[in-house]
Write a protein that holds these residues in place. Sequence first.
Motif, PDB file in Angstrom:
ATOM      1  N   LYS A   1       0.835  -1.193   0.000  1.00 43.04           N
ATOM      2  CA  LYS A   1       0.000   0.000   0.000  1.00 43.04           C
ATOM      3  C   LYS A   1       0.875   1.250   0.000  1.00 43.04           C
ATOM      4  O   LYS A   1       2.044   1.212   0.362  1.00 43.04           O
ATOM      5  N   ILE A   2       0.261   2.346  -0.441  1.00 42.23           N
ATOM      6  CA  ILE A   2       0.958   3.621  -0.478  1.00 42.23           C
ATOM      7  C   ILE A   2       0.403   4.509   0.616  1.00 42.23           C
ATOM      8  O   ILE A   2      -0.784   4.786   0.663  1.00 42.23           O
TER       9      ILE A   2
ATOM     10  N   VAL B   1      -4.311   2.453  -2.298  1.00 45.11           N
ATOM     11  CA  VAL B   1      -3.646   3.745  -2.202  1.00 45.11           C
ATOM     12  C   VAL B   1      -4.344   4.524  -1.096  1.00 45.11           C
ATOM     13  O   VAL B   1      -5.542   4.807  -1.177  1.00 45.11           O
TER      14      VAL B   1
ATOM     15  N   ILE C   1      -2.286  10.011   0.373  1.00 45.81           N
ATOM     16  CA  ILE C   1      -1.495  10.270  -0.830  1.00 45.81           C
ATOM     17  C   ILE C   1      -1.460  11.774  -1.131  1.00 45.81           C
ATOM     18  O   ILE C   1      -0.524  12.283  -1.748  1.00 45.81           O
TER      19      ILE C   1
ATOM     20  N   LEU D   1      -8.446   4.570  -7.189  1.00 42.35           N
ATOM     21  CA  LEU D   1      -7.667   5.599  -6.517  1.00 42.35           C
ATOM     22  C   LEU D   1      -8.588   6.392  -5.607  1.00 42.35           C
ATOM     23  O   LEU D   1      -9.762   6.596  -5.923  1.00 42.35           O
TER      24      LEU D   1
END
Length: 365
Positions: A204-205, A227, A231, A250
């Motif tokens: 994961k971001i 995500v 972010i 997203l």
Amino acid sequence: MKTAKYSRLHIALSFPILYFFLAFQMELAHAQGQLLDSAALAKEKTYTSLEEALEEPEKVYKLDLSIYAEKDLSDLSLWSDELSKFKNIQELMISIESDKNVLSKIPLFKGLNNLQKLKLENIRLGNFQESEIKSFFDELSSLPRLEELNLSKNNLSSKQLFLRNLKNLKILNLNDNVIQSLTTEFLGLENLKELYCGNNILIKIQGSNVFKNLEILDLSQNPIMQVEKSIGKYPKLRSLILDETPILSLPNEIGELKELETLSLSSCAFLISLPDSITNLRKLKNLTIHLDYDNGISRSGNAKYFSLPLFLDYKSIYNTFKNLKLYNPDLKINNYSSIDSMNIEFLNSFMTRKYGNFSSISFLS
């Protein structure tokens, strides 16, 4: 008349004096370790022979020992000690192609105060003891001008990244390692502008204040499924590359990336949609979508349809958005109009008719 002759004589004598003066200055620069700018550095020879480089070490600004290392690693502990003689070196590259060659010692970089770019590819740093790896990073932190670091293909995990003291680093390449997260390991990299972390094991971001100056983020070929909303904490991000990841969608917070110019989603086979907040990306110029339905992977639900957000109704976005690349999907535009992906002329005509100056949509297979 005499004055004119004297002037010509004076000029004639000045040229050789000027030549020798400039030559002397160049030699003095070599001896004193003057830092070359990018234009001057580009003209310098790249040495690939350690023996040749050691003949005049003060003239060595770029050194590539990849070939040398490939031939023989048995004496690495010897020639790595020789590196301290290159006081003027600004670029150093060591890349090992063969998996059969294994280092018994991490190279030393003491005294290379002008070193700006260091590439250590496939020397398998992750196989060393933690104490050795930490000493290696501590040594790197003592290099005051180091701005670009390439540690790709080194089997490094997140816990082996002791990056905190690399304050001046601007470009970091960690492709092809086994990195699990992008969090506390990167504390201290406040000046980092480009991060390449493709083909790792990130799932994961997470946004982080650590990356407040980050402009390019490449996380392609990671098992990223999610995500995070955070972010949006990358305020200066210009390029986000998520190619070949299994993400589904997203978050709306993607619209907070006001500087984003490039968003790449090639071969994201599970991608279902883009959020409406993408309309906030006023600087977005390049969007690449490749759903790759022919790779044997199928989604549940409408596997042959991809839903673009309602940003297609916002004409202003196309004043700057010039490069939309779509790979093979059947488009479901505005959630009601299905357009055959192979009918390029129709789609271009549709877009041009509706938005005037926009005609750069393309299909790549």
